[in-house]
Design an enzyme around this catalytic site. Structure first.
Site, PDB file in Angstrom:
ATOM      1  N   LYS A   1       0.825  -1.213   0.000  1.00  0.00           N
ATOM      2  CA  LYS A   1       0.000   0.000   0.000  1.00  0.00           C
ATOM      3  C   LYS A   1       0.860   1.265   0.000  1.00  0.00           C
ATOM      4  CE  LYS A   1      -4.385  -1.929   1.200  1.00  0.00           C
ATOM      5  NZ  LYS A   1      -5.683  -1.870   1.852  1.00  0.00           N
TER       6      LYS A   1
ATOM      7  N   LYS B   1      -3.557 -10.838  -5.752  1.00  0.00           N
ATOM      8  CA  LYS B   1      -4.872 -11.048  -5.130  1.00  0.00           C
ATOM      9  C   LYS B   1      -5.884 -10.028  -5.670  1.00  0.00           C
ATOM     10  CE  LYS B   1      -5.726  -8.335  -0.969  1.00  0.00           C
ATOM     11  NZ  LYS B   1      -7.149  -8.095  -0.981  1.00  0.00           N
TER      12      LYS B   1
ATOM     13  N   LYS C   1     -10.609  -4.897  -3.574  1.00  0.00           N
ATOM     14  CA  LYS C   1     -11.705  -3.992  -3.907  1.00  0.00           C
ATOM     15  C   LYS C   1     -11.188  -2.621  -4.316  1.00  0.00           C
ATOM     16  CE  LYS C   1     -13.390  -4.175   0.821  1.00  0.00           C
ATOM     17  NZ  LYS C   1     -12.360  -3.638   1.741  1.00  0.00           N
TER      18      LYS C   1
HETATM   19  P1  ATP Z   1      -8.524  -3.144   0.183  1.00  0.00           P
HETATM   20  O1  ATP Z   1      -7.935  -3.207  -1.209  1.00  0.00           O
HETATM   21  O2  ATP Z   1      -9.217  -1.863   0.483  1.00  0.00           O
HETATM   22  O3  ATP Z   1      -7.548  -3.553   1.260  1.00  0.00           O
HETATM   23  P2  ATP Z   1      -9.638  -5.816   0.258  1.00  0.00           P
HETATM   24  O4  ATP Z   1     -10.358  -6.385  -0.908  1.00  0.00           O
HETATM   25  O5  ATP Z   1      -8.272  -6.317   0.542  1.00  0.00           O
HETATM   26  O6  ATP Z   1      -9.699  -4.239   0.150  1.00  0.00           O
HETATM   27  P3  ATP Z   1     -10.272  -5.876   3.097  1.00  0.00           P
HETATM   28  O7  ATP Z   1     -11.351  -5.019   3.681  1.00  0.00           O
HETATM   29  O8  ATP Z   1      -8.869  -5.438   3.288  1.00  0.00           O
HETATM   30  O9  ATP Z   1     -10.580  -6.071   1.530  1.00  0.00           O
HETATM   31  O10 ATP Z   1     -10.422  -7.359   3.650  1.00  0.00           O
HETATM   32  C1  ATP Z   1     -11.675  -7.899   4.010  1.00  0.00           C
HETATM   33  C2  ATP Z   1     -11.587  -9.403   4.088  1.00  0.00           C
HETATM   34  O11 ATP Z   1     -11.547  -9.973   2.778  1.00  0.00           O
HETATM   35  C3  ATP Z   1     -10.354  -9.942   4.806  1.00  0.00           C
HETATM   36  O12 ATP Z   1     -10.746 -11.090   5.550  1.00  0.00           O
HETATM   37  C4  ATP Z   1      -9.439 -10.348   3.694  1.00  0.00           C
HETATM   38  O13 ATP Z   1      -8.531 -11.367   4.082  1.00  0.00           O
HETATM   39  C5  ATP Z   1     -10.448 -10.872   2.690  1.00  0.00           C
HETATM   40  N1  ATP Z   1      -9.935 -10.782   1.324  1.00  0.00           N
HETATM   41  C6  ATP Z   1      -9.524  -9.670   0.692  1.00  0.00           C
HETATM   42  N2  ATP Z   1      -9.144  -9.949  -0.563  1.00  0.00           N
HETATM   43  C7  ATP Z   1      -9.325 -11.290  -0.724  1.00  0.00           C
HETATM   44  C8  ATP Z   1      -9.109 -12.192  -1.810  1.00  0.00           C
HETATM   45  N3  ATP Z   1      -8.635 -11.755  -2.966  1.00  0.00           N
HETATM   46  N4  ATP Z   1      -9.407 -13.498  -1.640  1.00  0.00           N
HETATM   47  C9  ATP Z   1      -9.893 -13.940  -0.457  1.00  0.00           C
HETATM   48  N5  ATP Z   1     -10.113 -13.155   0.619  1.00  0.00           N
HETATM   49  C10 ATP Z   1      -9.834 -11.834   0.485  1.00  0.00           C
HETATM   50 MG    MG Z   2      -7.149  -5.482   2.174  1.00  0.00          MG
END
Ligand code: ATP
Ligand code: MG
Length: 333
Positions: free
Chosen positions: A115, A197, A200
């Protein structure tokens, strides 16, 4: 005597609309967990501030994430659903835990490095402190189990280290939490770059499928998903990351094992395979989307859920925090 249920805690940041990665990695398991565990599911809006947010959008997303939790089967009568900033103990415990966490440990975190590279103009203290706030979230509630995706494994390890370090320094206080990782779907990858990965907050609109996407959009994104020049639908993440990722997604959304899914698509071309993955995702998301829309029309109901959740969460959190303050020597009146 009935044994006390173990506690499950997890949270998601309202940083954007959720992706199918968030669903597969954590939220899909929540409904079932409620019958066996004492569950607490939070909206981590303070974590969201570690990257720049539009305040009015952040507010709206917080509410819509609560609605999504309920639409995915979370029952607020049984489970505590609340918003992180409504329980001041999180920020307070985070400060206390900062004093038993080392800068070097935080600098080594993969998420901090990723990040920081992505937001080079805003490497703020909060971004570095993210794992400590996450440790505070979990430890305040003495959670036994934390259902998260693979990407959060390192942060969970640090939360365990911080808990153990505090317990050793000041006497046993915190439960040392365990991660709860799904066998399939714990790491859903980017559709355009399947070794990364899915996130969002990814900029490329074809990389992620959002839980809010309509069927046409979902189908279009899967049609464009990167595969390989081979033609076999086979699970082999090292050699065939794109196809293996699509198989994982299918397996989660069609409720089938990877083996069953491989068998089903033996001899099927990539074009038809991608359509089937898109169909499975769209079919699963349709009822969730309509339920979420229904809930979002009743703002006072959602506010009531958040208020009730915050009160129940605060009661538990305050007890832990007060113990921590006492042990650390903070004078209490
Ligand atoms: P950001 O990019 O804002 O960090 P993010 O998609 O990583 O968003 P988070 O809010 O950080 O989402 O994480 C929420 C949950 O989703 C956590 O339990 C994280 O481990 C899970 N998660 C995030 N991305 C993935 C993925 N690609 N596959 C499986 N689980 C995920
Ligand atoms: Mg995240």
């Amino acid at each position: 005597m009935e044994q006390e249920k173990k506690r499950v805690y997890t949270a998601i940041q309202p940083t954007n609309n959720l992706t199918i990665g968030n669903y597969a990695g954590t939220i899909r398991s929540w409904r079932a967990l409620q019958s066996d565990y004492d569950c607490i599911f939070a909206v981590a809006n303070m974590h969201a501030l570690t990257v720049r947010q539009d305040p009015s959008v952040l507010r709206a997303r917080t509410q819509s994430l609560v609605a999504l939790y309920l639409a995915c089967g979370v029952d607020p009568a049984q489970t505590i659903v609340y918003v992180q900033s409504h329980v001041p103990c999180h920020a307070e415990l985070c400060w206390a835990l900062n004093t038993v966490t080392y800068v070097g440990e935080m600098e080594r975190m993969t998420q901090f490095k990723d990040k920081s590279a992505k937001h080079a103009d805003n490497i703020n203290m909060g971004l570095m402190d993210y794992p400590v706030l996450m440790a505070a979230d979990i430890l305040l509630y003495k959670a036994d189990l934390v259902p998260v995706g693979e990407d959060q494994r390192q942060h969970l390890e640090i939360a365990r280290d911080i808990a153990q370090r505090f317990n050793n320094l000041y006497s046993p206080t915190f439960t040392v939490p365990e991660g709860l990782f799904g066998k399939v779907g714990a790491k859903i990858c980017d559709l355009q770059d399947p070794v990364k990965k899915m996130s969002k907050s990814c900029e490329n609109p074809n990389s992620s499928v959002f839980l809010t996407d309509d069927k046409d959009t979902i189908m279009r994104k899967f049609k464009r998903a990167v595969t390989d020049s081979d033609s076999q639908v086979r699970y082999d993440p090292a050699a065939k990351p794109g196809v293996s990722n699509l198989l994982s997604i299918y397996s989660v959304f069609a409720d089938k094992s990877i083996e069953e899914s491989e068998k089903q698509f033996r001899g099927v071309g990539y074009g038809d395979f991608k359509l089937a993955v898109g169909e499975a995702v769209a079919n699963r998301l349709a009822p969730i989307q309509s339920e979420q829309a229904k809930l979002l029309a009743d703002k006072s109901y959602l506010d009531g859920v958040m208020k009730d959740g915050a009160e129940r969460a605060q009661a538990i959190a305050r007890k832990t925090l007060s113990k921590v303050y006492k042990k650390m020597g903070l004078y209490q009146i």
